[in-house]
Write an enzyme that holds these catalytic residues in place. Structure first.
Site, short mmCIF file in Angstrom:
data_model
loop_
_atom_site.label_atom_id
_atom_site.label_comp_id
_atom_site.label_asym_id
_atom_site.label_seq_id
_atom_site.Cartn_x
_atom_site.Cartn_y
_atom_site.Cartn_z
N ASP A 14 37.60 37.27 10.32
CA ASP A 14 38.20 37.44 11.45
C ASP A 14 39.99 37.53 12.21
O ASP A 14 39.80 36.83 10.47
CB ASP A 14 37.35 37.42 13.11
CG ASP A 14 38.49 37.85 14.19
OD1 ASP A 14 38.11 38.99 14.39
OD2 ASP A 14 37.93 36.83 15.00
N TYR A 46 45.35 40.90 16.24
CA TYR A 46 45.48 42.38 14.72
C TYR A 46 45.60 43.84 15.83
O TYR A 46 46.44 44.41 15.90
CB TYR A 46 44.14 43.07 14.18
CG TYR A 46 44.42 41.43 13.57
CD1 TYR A 46 45.36 40.88 12.30
CD2 TYR A 46 43.48 41.89 12.10
CE1 TYR A 46 44.74 39.51 10.82
CE2 TYR A 46 43.51 41.54 11.06
CZ TYR A 46 44.09 40.51 10.16
OH TYR A 46 44.02 39.29 9.64
N CYS A 77 35.41 42.27 12.64
CA CYS A 77 36.52 42.46 14.02
C CYS A 77 36.48 44.01 13.58
O CYS A 77 36.40 44.42 12.76
CB CYS A 77 38.32 42.00 13.11
SG CYS A 77 39.58 42.65 13.76
N ASN A 78 36.38 44.16 14.92
CA ASN A 78 35.97 45.82 15.73
C ASN A 78 38.12 46.49 15.00
O ASN A 78 37.45 47.55 14.50
CB ASN A 78 36.33 46.31 17.43
CG ASN A 78 34.71 46.02 17.29
OD1 ASN A 78 33.71 46.09 17.11
ND2 ASN A 78 34.97 44.78 17.57
N CYS A 190 35.38 43.73 21.06
CA CYS A 190 36.15 42.88 20.56
C CYS A 190 35.43 41.71 20.19
O CYS A 190 34.98 41.30 21.37
CB CYS A 190 37.51 42.78 21.30
SG CYS A 190 38.52 41.22 20.37
N HIS A 192 36.32 38.75 19.99
CA HIS A 192 36.72 37.62 20.95
C HIS A 192 36.32 38.27 22.42
O HIS A 192 35.89 36.46 22.99
CB HIS A 192 38.56 38.22 21.03
CG HIS A 192 38.64 37.43 19.70
ND1 HIS A 192 39.09 38.08 18.84
CD2 HIS A 192 40.04 36.01 19.70
CE1 HIS A 192 40.37 37.73 18.33
NE2 HIS A 192 40.41 36.07 18.41
N1 DGL Z 1 38.38 39.81 17.24
C1 DGL Z 1 39.18 40.89 16.80
C2 DGL Z 1 38.56 42.13 16.92
O1 DGL Z 1 37.37 42.34 17.09
C3 DGL Z 1 40.58 40.72 17.37
C4 DGL Z 1 41.71 41.63 17.49
C5 DGL Z 1 43.01 41.35 17.15
O2 DGL Z 1 43.42 40.06 16.82
O3 DGL Z 1 43.63 42.01 18.20
O4 DGL Z 1 39.30 43.32 17.41
#
Ligand code: DGL
Length: 288
Positions: A14, A46, A77-78, A190, A192
């Site tokens: 992630d 990201y 991570c999506n 997401c 997080h």
């Molecule tokens: N955990 C990431 C997701 O599922 C977070 C993405 C990010 O870093 O903005 O998209």
């Protein structure tokens, strides 16, 4: 070069600590496995990066996990899955790779009002993985999907979710707005976000809203279990590997150390990880 066996680790990737929400489900369902986690804390978040950037960072992380000898990798991570899953599978055709897509299908199936909201990063909301589910499943089921993106959410989780923060305040208000739209399912798109699921459920209860909160953790762990079984790569239980039968019970979760690699590590991150995983978590850190 990468010879995978039942005792090889499962890799998780992630941009930051979000994928730990997936790790918690995996460790619960598959406690005999070893896990290696790669957090790209140097480049998090990201979600507002462009697709080429996300793809390059993801492939870099996957190569590191591949070099650790992982037998299966979860792109936890999506956003990364949205832009790099296909390329990653082409790159490592022999390696099972599991990607994440917001759990919109179960939410559509469960919605009584035919209105659901997907909370995710801009990258995920614009990506084809999610939009395919909207077009092929939500629309034919006459369900209206509201896309919601707040760029502060991932940094808020990475900062340990201070309750006095204005992000918490906005989330509270947003719940009321969702309710006004008749939304009865919130999809945490997401990895997080499950870390503030308890906060959301608390708010939903205190505002007396009728809403369910859905995430992908359980389904991903189930998928990993199936893939390992199909590929004959499931770790042996202690009883299987120790025929004397006096093996310690492995039911207690998180006993095997999680190998955690961060592209940027400091003590604050260490404290956050311990908080998110619970005090019984056993970790081994690798710093860059
Ligand atoms: N955990 C990431 C997701 O599922 C977070 C993405 C990010 O870093 O903005 O998209």
């Amino acid at each position: 070069m990468n010879s995978k066996t039942r005792s090889s680790p499962i890799g998780l990737f992630d941009s930051g600590v979000g994928g730990l929400s997936i790790y918690l489900h995996l460790a619960q369902q598959l406690p005999n496995e070893h896990y290696v986690y790669y957090a790209d804390t140097l480049n998090v978040p990201y979600g507002n990066r462009d697709s080429a950037d996300i793809e390059a960072l993801t492939l870099n992380a996957l190569e590191w996990l591949y070099q650790q000898g992982c037998k299966l990798i979860v792109i936890a991570c999506n956003s990364a899955s949205a832009y790099a899953l296909e390329t990653a599978r082409r790159h490592y055709p022999q390696l099972p790779i599991v990607g994440l897509v917001p759990a919109l299908k179960p939410a559509v199936a469960a919605s009584k009002s035919s209105r659901v909201a997907v909370l995710a990063t801009k990258a995920t909301l614009n990506g084809t993985l999610l939009n395919d589910v909207i077009n092929n499943f939500a629309k034919p089921n006459n369900t209206v999907v509201t896309k919601y993106f707040d760029p502060r959410l991932v940094p808020w989780v990475e900062a340990g979710m201070p309750e006095q923060d204005e992000t918490a305040f906005s989330l509270r208000q947003q719940l009321q707005l969702f309710a006004n739209e008749g939304i009865d399912q919130l999809v945490l798109g997401c990895t997080h976000y499950p870390f503030f699921k308890a906060f959301l459920l608390n708010e939903i209860a205190s505002q007396q809203l009728s809403m369910q909160v859905v995430d992908s953790g359980q389904a991903i762990a189930e998928r990993v279990r199936q893939l390992l079984a199909t590929n004959q790569l499931s770790a042996l239980t202690k009883n299987e590997s120790n025929s004397s039968g006096d093996a310690e019970d492995l039911d207690t979760n998180l006993r095997l150390p999680l190998v955690f690699y961060a592209t940027k590590y400091n003590d604050k991150l260490g404290a956050l990880i311990t908080r998110l995983l619970g005090k019984d978590a056993v970790l081994q850190y690798y710093a860059n």
